[in-house]
Write a protein that holds these residues in place. Structure first.
Motif, mmCIF file in Angstrom:
data_model
loop_
_atom_site.group_PDB
_atom_site.id
_atom_site.type_symbol
_atom_site.label_atom_id
_atom_site.label_comp_id
_atom_site.label_asym_id
_atom_site.label_seq_id
_atom_site.Cartn_x
_atom_site.Cartn_y
_atom_site.Cartn_z
ATOM 1 N N THR A 1 -5.040 -3.186 -14.403
ATOM 2 C CA THR A 1 -3.886 -2.650 -15.136
ATOM 3 C C THR A 1 -2.635 -2.729 -14.286
ATOM 4 O OG1 THR A 1 -5.263 -1.181 -16.470
ATOM 5 C CG2 THR A 1 -2.928 -0.600 -16.249
ATOM 6 N N TRP A 2 -2.766 -2.365 -13.017
ATOM 7 C CA TRP A 2 -1.629 -2.484 -12.105
ATOM 8 C C TRP A 2 -1.233 -3.948 -11.946
ATOM 9 C CZ3 TRP A 2 -1.266 -5.212 -7.520
ATOM 10 C CH2 TRP A 2 -0.100 -5.003 -6.774
ATOM 11 N N TYR A 3 -2.176 -4.810 -11.755
ATOM 12 C CA TYR A 3 -1.896 -6.225 -11.498
ATOM 13 C C TYR A 3 -1.176 -6.870 -12.682
ATOM 14 C CZ TYR A 3 -2.756 -11.073 -10.135
ATOM 15 O OH TYR A 3 -2.603 -12.400 -9.797
ATOM 16 N N PHE B 1 2.551 -7.462 -2.198
ATOM 17 C CA PHE B 1 2.610 -6.007 -2.283
ATOM 18 C C PHE B 1 1.192 -5.455 -2.322
ATOM 19 C CE2 PHE B 1 3.148 -1.782 -3.963
ATOM 20 C CZ PHE B 1 4.349 -1.372 -3.406
ATOM 21 N N GLY B 2 0.997 -4.368 -1.618
ATOM 22 C CA GLY B 2 -0.288 -3.684 -1.597
ATOM 23 C C GLY B 2 -0.108 -2.303 -1.016
ATOM 24 N N PHE C 1 -0.539 -1.217 1.987
ATOM 25 C CA PHE C 1 0.211 -1.236 3.240
ATOM 26 C C PHE C 1 1.712 -1.345 2.969
ATOM 27 C CE2 PHE C 1 -3.775 -1.971 5.378
ATOM 28 C CZ PHE C 1 -3.570 -1.522 6.668
ATOM 29 N N THR C 2 2.069 -2.233 2.023
ATOM 30 C CA THR C 2 3.481 -2.440 1.719
ATOM 31 C C THR C 2 4.112 -1.171 1.167
ATOM 32 O OG1 THR C 2 2.740 -4.625 1.001
ATOM 33 C CG2 THR C 2 5.069 -4.101 0.689
ATOM 34 N N GLY C 3 3.414 -0.524 0.228
ATOM 35 C CA GLY C 3 3.950 0.701 -0.353
ATOM 36 C C GLY C 3 4.154 1.791 0.675
ATOM 37 N N LEU C 4 3.193 1.927 1.581
ATOM 38 C CA LEU C 4 3.318 2.948 2.609
ATOM 39 C C LEU C 4 4.394 2.580 3.625
ATOM 40 C CD1 LEU C 4 2.245 5.649 3.431
ATOM 41 C CD2 LEU C 4 0.373 4.534 4.645
ATOM 42 N N ALA C 5 4.545 1.287 3.894
ATOM 43 C CA ALA C 5 5.617 0.847 4.796
ATOM 44 C C ALA C 5 6.985 1.179 4.202
ATOM 45 C CB ALA C 5 5.501 -0.649 5.055
ATOM 46 N N GLU C 6 7.121 1.057 2.890
ATOM 47 C CA GLU C 6 8.387 1.419 2.250
ATOM 48 C C GLU C 6 8.668 2.909 2.394
ATOM 49 O OE1 GLU C 6 8.265 -0.038 -1.811
ATOM 50 O OE2 GLU C 6 9.509 -1.731 -1.188
#
Length: 508
Positions: free
Chosen positions: A66-68, A80-81, A83-88
């Motif tokens: 659903t996200w994809y 984006f994954g 790691f990317t979200g947490l890095a932001e």
């Protein structure tokens, strides 16, 4: 001359197992365990699933479909994954810190460095006015090269100037004695990611090579270089010869092949026709012993230094000095560099916002990363998280010890050694016990390239001073605000930064 520690995927395995944590009697831990999970009801977000898909047919689409199907990739990203979200999130938190620092006048010494560096990076009016002039002295030095000794000096200063060298080195740990530092030297010097980009005959790589030549012409134009097309083609031809001398990836990953220790007194005999004394003198290292990580490629690079025309090496260095400093120069130079390395090579449609690029430049271990990290930890990393993570690691240590005891195929003497290694394992959690000091660093509000050089000189001098001393086991290879973790086999240590100890990897 530095080495970046290799990050590992422990974040999704070890840290992801924090549900195994057994709460102690610590009040902080009780409070943290009683709080509501940030993701879902138990630390996992189930809204991303596509339950129409059967897990046995395609588990990825079942878990994330659903996200994809609905996620739109931002123009300044290529992936984006989690790691990317947490890095932001970490970037936003750091931005909050910097905004607070730059709004105040009662700053301590480290905060003043951060404020001045950030202002210099964000001052596009000054940066654009300066154009290419901040690196003009280096370009003039390249133009003045008369012989291979001059050329070797330029190669040896690449760590400071942002140029490239076909021979690269960094100070690291002696692989046979982790209590000693040791210089490691290998082949480098490519402007494209890998030798395959030069040597493979395919439509994809041919397209990239053609775009690379066009990019070289564009960058040379900023320095007023005439006959750019012909000179760019010669640069590509030179880099193709460099690529031919490089090992393929599988050989570079072979630990046996990359361990070739040499005494300095024997270096010129085993690797002749290169002025090693001049090369090392540019950084100040004494180098009593070193490791040649790629013997045949280093010899191939030496042959090219002596056989290729000086004029081609000068154009090569001019191009790479401009490209290597493009992030710090005027916006037209940056945009031209991004058009190739960002858009053409990586598929990134737009540059990251300038404030994010500023934070990225400042957050390295050999920049102001630890000055920022100290504030980050105080503001965003509760001590309870460090205590919980420490307990999690000890639970794992206990479980592994029990597993060793239960192995019927392992002899008793080997079990003793295995327990000794397990006991010696050192977890570093959150932030360093000893913070980096910045005494003697000079940062200006209006000299971005100068600031970068001052920081490089500061950390190089620190490394030179430690070269012949026992290795510093308090050293961290990442700053607390970086979202990652790594294992350092030289010290048998796992390092978990403060920023990764947040959901979805760690939810207290």
């Amino acid at each position: 001359m530095k080495k970046t520690l290799i990050a590992i995927a422990l974040a999704t395995t070890v840290i992801g197992g924090c549900g195994m944590f057994n709460a102690s009697n610590d009040d902080n831990n009780k409070s943290a365990m009683a709080s509501k999970a940030e993701l879902g009801s138990f630390g996992v977000d189930l809204s991303a699933r596509n339950e129409v898909v059967k897990p046995g047919d395609d588990f990825f689409m079942y878990a994330s479909g659903t996200w994809y199907d609905h996620y739109i990739m931002p123009a300044d990203k290529t992936r984006f994954g989690a790691f990317t979200g947490l890095a932001e999130r970490s970037e936003t938190q750091v931005k909050e810190i910097i905004d607070d620092i730059t709004s105040r006048t009662d700053l301590n010494a480290d905060e003043q460095l951060v404020a001045d560096f950030y202002q210099a990076y964000m001052d596009t009016e000054t940066v654009n006015k300066l154009g290419i002039s901040p690196i003009q002295s280096t370009l003039d030095q390249i133009s003045a090269v008369k012989n291979t000794e001059d050329l070797t000096k330029i190669f040896g200063e690449a760590w400071l100037t942002g140029a490239k060298s076909p021979i690269g080195g960094y100070m690291w740990f002696n692989r046979l004695n982790p209590n000693q530092y040791e210089m490691s030297v290998g082949a480098s010097g490519l402007g494209l990611p890998d030798r395959s980009y030069y040597l493979e005959e395919s439509e994809r790589f041919e397209k990239t090579r053609n775009a690379y030549v066009e990019h070289i012409v564009t960058m040379l134009n900023f320095a007023g270089i005439e006959n750019g097309q012909a000179r760019a083609e010669k640069i590509l031809a030179l880099e193709t010869k460099i690529a031919q001398g490089h090992w393929p990836r599988e050989k570079k990953r072979n630990r046996d092949l990359t361990l070739n220790q040499v005494q300095r007194t024997d270096l010129a005999k085993q690797y002749p026709d290169f002025d090693w004394d001049t090369y090392f003198a540019q950084s100040g290292y004494k180098v009593p012993q070193l490791n040649i990580s790629q013997p045949e490629p280093v010899k191939a690079m030496i042959a090219l230094v002596n056989s290729e025309p000086l004029s081609v090496w000068q154009d090569y260095l001019t191009f790479h000095t401009i490209s290597g400093n493009a992030d710090l120069l005027s916006e037209d130079i940056y945009a031209a560099n991004f058009a190739f390395y960002g858009k053409e090579l990586s598929g990134q449609q737009e540059p990251r916002p300038r404030w994010k690029r500023a934070i990225g430049e400042m957050s390295d271990t050999e920049s102001l990363g630890f000055a920022i990290g100290k504030v980050y930890v105080a503001r965003f990393f509760p001590e309870s998280s460090k205590l919980q993570m420490a307990q999690l690691v000890e639970n794992l240590r206990t479980a592994l010890g029990q597993r060793i005891d239960g192995l019927d195929w392992m002899g008793e003497e080997t079990k003793v050694n295995a327990h000794a290694k397990l006991a010696a394992f050192n977890p570093k959690i959150g932030y360093p016990d000893v913070w980096q000091e910045f005494d003697g660093v000079t940062i200006s509000k209006n000299d971005l390239v100068g600031n970068i050089k001052h920081l490089r000189q500061f950390f190089n001098a620190d490394s030179v001073a430690k070269e012949l001393k026992k290795t510093d086991r308090n050293r961290w290879g990442m700053t607390p605000q970086r979202v990652n973790a790594y294992y350092n086999c030289s010290f048998n240590e796992n390092v978990f930064t403060a920023a990764i100890l947040q959901p979805p990897f760690f939810d207290p």
